[in-house]
Design a protein around this motif. Structure first.
Motif, PDB file in Angstrom:
ATOM      1  N   LEU A 119     -55.900 -47.435 -25.191  1.00  0.00           N
ATOM      2  CA  LEU A 119     -56.732 -47.969 -24.107  1.00  0.00           C
ATOM      3  C   LEU A 119     -56.424 -47.364 -22.749  1.00  0.00           C
ATOM      4  O   LEU A 119     -57.265 -47.419 -21.845  1.00  0.00           O
ATOM      5  N   LYS A 120     -55.245 -46.765 -22.585  1.00  0.00           N
ATOM      6  CA  LYS A 120     -54.942 -46.158 -21.287  1.00  0.00           C
ATOM      7  C   LYS A 120     -55.816 -44.946 -21.012  1.00  0.00           C
ATOM      8  O   LYS A 120     -55.948 -44.502 -19.868  1.00  0.00           O
ATOM      9  N   GLN A 149     -58.855 -45.006 -20.939  1.00  0.00           N
ATOM     10  CA  GLN A 149     -59.978 -45.456 -20.124  1.00  0.00           C
ATOM     11  C   GLN A 149     -59.656 -45.410 -18.631  1.00  0.00           C
ATOM     12  O   GLN A 149     -60.531 -45.620 -17.803  1.00  0.00           O
ATOM     13  N   CYS A 150     -58.385 -45.179 -18.293  1.00  0.00           N
ATOM     14  CA  CYS A 150     -57.940 -45.266 -16.902  1.00  0.00           C
ATOM     15  C   CYS A 150     -57.846 -43.902 -16.252  1.00  0.00           C
ATOM     16  O   CYS A 150     -57.591 -42.901 -16.911  1.00  0.00           O
ATOM     17  N   THR A 151     -58.043 -43.899 -14.950  1.00  0.00           N
ATOM     18  CA  THR A 151     -57.652 -42.761 -14.133  1.00  0.00           C
ATOM     19  C   THR A 151     -56.492 -43.229 -13.265  1.00  0.00           C
ATOM     20  O   THR A 151     -56.477 -44.369 -12.804  1.00  0.00           O
ATOM     21  N   PRO A 206     -51.986 -46.231 -15.308  1.00  0.00           N
ATOM     22  CA  PRO A 206     -52.631 -47.248 -16.138  1.00  0.00           C
ATOM     23  C   PRO A 206     -51.883 -48.577 -16.121  1.00  0.00           C
ATOM     24  O   PRO A 206     -50.654 -48.612 -16.007  1.00  0.00           O
ATOM     25  N   VAL A 250     -47.523 -47.646 -19.790  1.00  0.00           N
ATOM     26  CA  VAL A 250     -48.549 -48.466 -19.133  1.00  0.00           C
ATOM     27  C   VAL A 250     -47.866 -49.650 -18.458  1.00  0.00           C
ATOM     28  O   VAL A 250     -47.010 -50.315 -19.064  1.00  0.00           O
ATOM     29  N   THR A 308     -59.628 -58.768 -15.816  1.00  0.00           N
ATOM     30  CA  THR A 308     -59.592 -57.382 -16.282  1.00  0.00           C
ATOM     31  C   THR A 308     -60.798 -56.611 -15.755  1.00  0.00           C
ATOM     32  O   THR A 308     -60.680 -55.489 -15.259  1.00  0.00           O
ATOM     33  N   GLU A 326     -58.444 -52.889 -11.579  1.00  0.00           N
ATOM     34  CA  GLU A 326     -58.387 -51.483 -11.977  1.00  0.00           C
ATOM     35  C   GLU A 326     -57.623 -51.303 -13.284  1.00  0.00           C
ATOM     36  O   GLU A 326     -57.269 -50.177 -13.660  1.00  0.00           O
ATOM     37  N   CYS A 371     -56.778 -50.952 -17.237  1.00  0.00           N
ATOM     38  CA  CYS A 371     -57.475 -50.274 -18.329  1.00  0.00           C
ATOM     39  C   CYS A 371     -57.793 -51.223 -19.469  1.00  0.00           C
ATOM     40  O   CYS A 371     -58.621 -50.910 -20.335  1.00  0.00           O
ATOM     41  N   ALA A 372     -57.163 -52.396 -19.472  1.00  0.00           N
ATOM     42  CA  ALA A 372     -57.399 -53.367 -20.546  1.00  0.00           C
ATOM     43  C   ALA A 372     -56.741 -54.692 -20.191  1.00  0.00           C
ATOM     44  O   ALA A 372     -55.921 -54.776 -19.271  1.00  0.00           O
ATOM     45  N   ALA A 383     -61.641 -52.390 -20.330  1.00  0.00           N
ATOM     46  CA  ALA A 383     -61.692 -52.398 -18.871  1.00  0.00           C
ATOM     47  C   ALA A 383     -62.948 -53.090 -18.344  1.00  0.00           C
ATOM     48  O   ALA A 383     -62.957 -53.579 -17.210  1.00  0.00           O
TER      49      ALA A 383
END
Length: 448
Positions: A34-35, A37-39, A42, A70, A87, A91, A93-94, A115
């Motif tokens: 799931l990380k 999904q992050c910029t 995370p 994370v 969530t 910001e 990611c999950a 997210a």
């Protein structure tokens, strides 16, 4: 290996099926998947209900999350929909919730949100399971890449402010009895309703780790019903352990289930042009009386399999506003991304205030057929599907019921149960029909 994720996350008996080791592995795998999904740096939000096993699983899960690089943000005790909301509006990611909802305290569960605040898709859960089956060096960063842990228990205020903002009416003068099931809503409930002017009486707000859902909450509203009558209160509201369900009680102590609450809200939304395509999404468990009342009100129904994830899939596909289950799991998709008991309660109170009608009058919107549901705990909950004797008695009962009711036999999505439900105009006959099927199931299958 059988699929780890069920219809509502990963469930099991705490420290038996759902161990700290499993929670750790889930943390590593989920964070690794799931990380992506992050910029930037995370993070994952972590909430829990009041079960005694919550701390144990939380620490193990967070160890896995942080070992995958994370950050873990501990929200503390918070309703499941609160984790979903926070969530979505952060910001992160999950998000992850540690709860077994309405199940007994010895059970627990771990469910994830993306997210966007929605529960994970099957493909995402499958990827997490695949990741658990292998160990990769990339899953374990080192040095400053290791995740940190932050405590943000104050985030509950942001969730409470959101809930309050959805209520248009003033609740001054309304006496509300709230049963928090000794669960995740035990602290939040009073402030939420009292700040909008209601007089609040609280039940089941003293969790001790093992009394969650015990003789209280949405699965046991009998005490709430009696209290509402004794205090001559206006309405009772019962949540389950993670506060994603609502069952209401009117001033006379009559229970108002999810079917009625959905129909009350749907009718009100339709009158005000807020029910998209005049459509309500519900499951096959909804009462025959619910179906007929919806037809009379000009509300189209989309029916799904049992489980809020199937309701949500249909709602998102059709862009529908409202859906839910007879059990009290209601989804107001224009407002949030998952079932929310306290949000549902506020929407129901809003209708009462705007319509200037007591709950018993609103609940007369439909007439329920007598419904009998019996759960049979078995070793193998799917074995009934291939058992000739069980299938034969089911066919016989279906022929007897005919056009005058309906029969539904299914396995539970979260427990080792076979559920037998029937409806018809005469309760004694319906009960006898259900018992005939239950007797055959108990005779033919090994019970747990």
């Amino acid at each position: 290996m059988s699929r780890l994720f069920g219809t509502d996350g990963v469930r099991g008996i705490a420290n038996v099926g759902l161990t700290p080791e499993l929670a750790f592995s889930l943390g590593v795998a989920a964070a690794s998947v799931l990380k992506l999904q992050c910029t930037g740096r995370p993070s994952m939000l972590v909430g829990k209900d009041t079960r005694i096993s919550g701390d144990m699983l939380e620490f193990a899960l967070i160890a896995g999350i942080t070992s995958a690089g994370v950050d873990a943000v501990r929200l503390g005790i918070l309703p499941t929909p609160g984790v979903a909301y926070l969530t979505r509006h952060s910001e992160a990611c999950a998000g992850v919730m540690i709860s077994a909802s309405h199940n007994p305290f010895e059970d627990n569960g771990i469910k994830f949100f993306g997210a966007d605040g929605f529960k994970l898709l099957d493909a995402q859960e499958d990827e997490i399971e695949r990741r658990m089956e292998r160990t990769e060096a990339a899953d374990r960063p080192q040095r400053e890449q290791i995740g940190r842990v932050y405590d943000r228990h104050d985030e509950v205020v942001r969730y409470r402010d959101f809930l309050s903002s959805t209520l248009k009416a003033d609740l001054t003068g309304l006496h509300v009895v709230v049963d928090a099931a000794n669960g995740a809503a035990y602290e939040l409930a009073k402030a939420l309703f009292a700040e909008r002017g209601a007089r609040v009486t609280l039940l089941s707000v003293e969790p001790n780790g093992i009394n969650i859902n015990v003789g209280c909450g949405s699965t046991h509203p009998e005490t709430l019903a009696q209290t509402v009558k004794d205090l001559k209160a206006d309405v009772g509201l019962a949540f389950d352990g993670d506060a994603d369900r609502l069952i209401a009680v009117d001033a006379s102590g009559e229970i108002v289930d999810g079917d009625r609450i959905m129909l009350i809200c749907a009718h009100h939304m339709k009158k005000h042009g807020r029910l998209h395509d005049d459509t309500l999404v519900t499951t096959v468990m909804s009462n025959v009386g619910f179906v007929r009342a919806a037809q009379e009100l000009g509300i189209r129904l989309v029916r799904t399999a049992v489980g809020d994830r199937y309701v949500m899939e249909a709602m998102r596909e059709g862009h529908f506003s409202l859906g839910g289950e007879q059990s009290g799991h209601l989804i107001f998709l224009d407002l949030t991304t998952t079932g929310d008991g306290m949000l549902s309660a506020l929407q129901l109170l809003d209708v009462m205030a705007q319509e200037k009608k007591p709950l018993h009058e609103l609940a007369a919107i439909m007439k329920s057929y007598p419904q009998v549901l019996v759960n049979v705990r078995v070793k193998d909950k799917t074995a009934w599907r291939t058992n000739g004797s069980i299938l034969q008695i089911i066919r016989e009962i279906e022929d007897e019921i005919g056009e005058n009711g309906r029969l539904l036999v299914r396995e539970s999505g979260t427990e080792s149960l076979v559920r037998v439900m029937a409806e018809g105009p005469q309760e004694s006959l319906v009960r006898a029909q259900v018992e005939r099927i239950v007797d055959v199931i108990r005779r033919e299958l090994e019970t747990a």
